[in-house]
Design an enzyme around this catalytic site. Structure first.
Site, PDB file in Angstrom:
ATOM      1  N   SER A 125       1.120  -1.152  -0.188  1.00 50.10           N
ATOM      2  CA  SER A 125      -0.332  -0.230  -0.032  1.00 50.10           C
ATOM      3  C   SER A 125       1.159   1.037  -0.331  1.00 50.10           C
ATOM      4  CB  SER A 125      -1.208   0.249   0.637  1.00 50.10           C
ATOM      5  OG  SER A 125      -0.214  -0.010   2.322  1.00 50.10           O
ATOM      6  N   ASP A 183      -0.132  -1.453  -4.224  1.00 47.47           N
ATOM      7  CA  ASP A 183      -2.911  -1.799  -4.173  1.00 47.47           C
ATOM      8  C   ASP A 183      -3.121  -0.159  -3.854  1.00 47.47           C
ATOM      9  OD1 ASP A 183      -3.370  -3.061  -0.971  1.00 47.47           O
ATOM     10  OD2 ASP A 183      -4.350  -2.497  -2.642  1.00 47.47           O
ATOM     11  N   HIS A 205     -12.739  -3.722   3.898  1.00 43.52           N
ATOM     12  CA  HIS A 205     -11.364  -4.737   3.919  1.00 43.52           C
ATOM     13  C   HIS A 205     -11.130  -4.521   4.729  1.00 43.52           C
ATOM     14  CE1 HIS A 205      -9.665  -1.851   0.592  1.00 43.52           C
ATOM     15  NE2 HIS A 205      -9.347  -3.034   0.606  1.00 43.52           N
ATOM     16  N   GLY A 206     -10.382  -5.339   6.578  1.00 36.79           N
ATOM     17  CA  GLY A 206     -10.513  -5.164   7.791  1.00 36.79           C
ATOM     18  C   GLY A 206     -10.805  -6.545   8.188  1.00 36.79           C
ATOM     19  N   GLY A 248     -11.308  -6.476   0.060  1.00 33.41           N
ATOM     20  CA  GLY A 248     -11.215  -7.308   0.777  1.00 33.41           C
ATOM     21  C   GLY A 248     -11.493  -9.090   0.760  1.00 33.41           C
ATOM     22  N   ASN A 298      -7.135 -10.123  -2.715  1.00 32.49           N
ATOM     23  CA  ASN A 298      -5.792  -9.269  -2.193  1.00 32.49           C
ATOM     24  C   ASN A 298      -6.060  -9.647  -0.630  1.00 32.49           C
ATOM     25  OD1 ASN A 298      -5.251  -7.800  -4.500  1.00 32.49           O
ATOM     26  ND2 ASN A 298      -6.062  -5.760  -3.671  1.00 32.49           N
ATOM     27  N   THR A 299      -5.202  -9.673  -0.420  1.00 24.86           N
ATOM     28  CA  THR A 299      -4.324 -10.334   0.701  1.00 24.86           C
ATOM     29  C   THR A 299      -4.639 -10.207   1.714  1.00 24.86           C
ATOM     30  OG1 THR A 299      -5.573 -12.849   0.205  1.00 24.86           O
ATOM     31  CG2 THR A 299      -4.656 -12.626   2.346  1.00 24.86           C
ATOM     32  N   ASP A 300      -4.183  -9.251   3.070  1.00 28.32           N
ATOM     33  CA  ASP A 300      -3.989  -9.020   4.125  1.00 28.32           C
ATOM     34  C   ASP A 300      -4.319  -9.203   5.448  1.00 28.32           C
ATOM     35  OD1 ASP A 300      -3.079  -5.337   5.434  1.00 28.32           O
ATOM     36  OD2 ASP A 300      -1.004  -6.607   5.361  1.00 28.32           O
TER      37      ASP A 300
HETATM   38  O1  LIG Z   1      -8.038  -5.651  -0.314  1.00 32.65           O
HETATM   39  C1  LIG Z   1      -7.224  -5.783   0.244  1.00 32.65           C
HETATM   40  C2  LIG Z   1      -7.067  -6.972   1.342  1.00 32.65           C
HETATM   41  O2  LIG Z   1      -7.837  -7.051   2.296  1.00 32.65           O
HETATM   42  P1  LIG Z   1      -7.833  -7.302   3.791  1.00 32.65           P
HETATM   43  O3  LIG Z   1      -6.696  -8.030   3.762  1.00 32.65           O
HETATM   44  O4  LIG Z   1      -8.382  -6.498   4.717  1.00 32.65           O
HETATM   45  O5  LIG Z   1      -8.997  -8.318   3.054  1.00 32.65           O
HETATM   46  N1  LIG Z   1      -6.419  -5.150   0.747  1.00 32.65           N
HETATM   47  O6  LIG Z   1      -6.006  -3.740  -0.699  1.00 32.65           O
HETATM   48  C3  LIG Z   1      -5.002  -4.380   1.312  1.00 32.65           C
HETATM   49  C4  LIG Z   1      -4.920  -3.518   1.763  1.00 32.65           C
HETATM   50  C5  LIG Z   1      -3.860  -2.897   2.933  1.00 32.65           C
HETATM   51  C6  LIG Z   1      -4.098  -1.918   3.685  1.00 32.65           C
HETATM   52  O7  LIG Z   1      -3.129  -1.124   3.906  1.00 32.65           O
HETATM   53  P2  LIG Z   1      -2.964  -0.191   4.703  1.00 32.65           P
HETATM   54  O8  LIG Z   1      -2.785  -0.406   6.189  1.00 32.65           O
HETATM   55  O9  LIG Z   1      -1.257   0.138   4.932  1.00 32.65           O
HETATM   56  O10 LIG Z   1      -3.442   1.149   4.262  1.00 32.65           O
HETATM   57 NA    NA Z   2      -4.505  -3.422  -5.758  1.00 34.10          NA
HETATM   58 ZN   LIG Z   3      -7.756  -3.665  -1.463  1.00 30.75          ZN
END
Ligand SMILES: O=C(COP(=O)(O)O)N(O)CCCCOP(=O)(O)O
Ligand code: NA
Ligand SMILES: [Zn+2]
Ligand SMILES: [Ca+2]
Length: 311
Positions: free
Chosen positions: A49, A88, A184-185, A215, A257-259
């Protein structure tokens, strides 16, 4: 090998499988993710990000972008799986330029909080610049509730299918993120996890593009429980169940997307290790369990999405 994200996703779209895009902020998450992807012989998308780039660059984004490119490109060119590095939720023009200049494989321009025409105009500009530099582009229509593009999106705004068709034709983005009900989250749904599959199928039909699910973390309860056993409070956390993820891949999602799942696995391992070992202070040792849990989540996700042995 270090590759263009578009190459990985065009193959995934052809083959109707998903490739996880894992977020990192430091070396340890990258190593843990890489161990998992190597073991599964899976293509790998690493994404950062704007916040991660500022964090690694100590508030100098170009320095942060170079840090990630140097770490990831060098490693990629010494292993046998294809690896791409993606910006991202790019939103700040200077940070998008820094990522392109530093050598990122691809960038997201996320102007989805703007009105449709404005999102299209901004995205067209970024595509022109990025393509001139050999960099592929992701963009988004619709909004995820929760913190999104640094603006609070109170409600989910689902993608409009007709807009998606016009947007993809006009902007020539390489891969496209339709908002279909995720956020997200760790607190994605109050009740049941419901995504708009019908809308997703239609967007795939009219755009023909590799599609991105934002998300997408499942908020794996196994690691939530471990973290809570050692003092965390993640009450009420809920993500996208594995069977729902599989369904989205069947209907055309290719980048997942996986965070959050990695963040929870890591903090669970760290809390558990430190609760049991009062003597250890070598960071290469006290972070290992955390990294093992991240590696396990990565391997499980690769199996759910179907990208194992797709190199
Ligand atoms: O879509 C996703 C993944 O979302 P999820 O893993 O929360 O479901 N993402 O795009 C990941 C978002 C990362 C945010 O990073 P910052 O805290 O540095 O801004
Ligand atoms: Na992205
Ligand atoms: Zn995202
Ligand atoms: Ca957005």
């Amino acid at each position: 090998a270090y590759v263009d994200t578009k190459d990985i996703l065009d193959k995934a779209s052809e083959g109707y499988y998903g490739v996880a895009a894992f977020n990192i902020n430091n070396m340890e998450f990258f190593h843990a993710i890489l161990e998992g992807a190597l073991e599964k012989k899976s293509p790998l998308i690493i994404e950062t990000s704007e916040g991660a780039i500022k964090y690694a660059g100590m508030n100098d984004p170009y320095r942060g972008a170079r840090f990630f490119v140097n770490m990831i490109k060098d490693m990629a060119n010494t292993v046998d799986i294809p690896i791409a590095l993606h910006l991202d939720h790019g939103n700040n023009f200077d940070i998008i330029m820094a990522a392109i200049k530093a050598g990122y494989s691809s960038v997201m321009i996320d102007a989805s909080h703007e009105v449709f025409e404005e999102n299209m105009r901004i995205t067209k500009d970024i595509v022109r610049i990025a393509h001139a530099a050999g960099v592929s582009v992701e963009a988004e229509l619709g909004q995820l509730s929760g913190i999104e593009d640094n603006v609070e999106a109170a409600e989910n705004v689902l993608v409009n299918v007709d807009e998606a068709k016009e947007f993809c034709e006009t902007t020539e983005v390489d891969f496209f993120a339709p908002a279909i009900g995720t956020s997200h989250g760790a607190f994605k749904f109050k009740g049941e996890a419901k995504l708009d599959y019908d809308r997703l199928k239609k967007v795939k039909e009219v755009t023909g593009k590799p599609l991105v699910l934002h998300g997408a973390s499942s908020v794996v309860q196994e690691y939530v429980k471990i973290a809570e056993e050692y003092g965390a409070d993640f009450g009420g956390s809920k993500g996208v169940p594995a069977d729902v993820l599989k369904q989205t891949v069947e209907y055309g999602i290719n980048k997942v997307n996986t965070d959050t799942d990695l963040r929870i696995a890591y903090v669970a391992g760290l809390r558990e290790f430190l609760a049991h070992d009062a003597k250890q202070f070598d960071p290469r040792k006290y972070q290992r369990k955390a990294m093992d849990y991240v590696k396990k989540v990565v391997m499980e996700r690769i199996d759910i999405l179907g990208s194992a042995n797709k190199i």
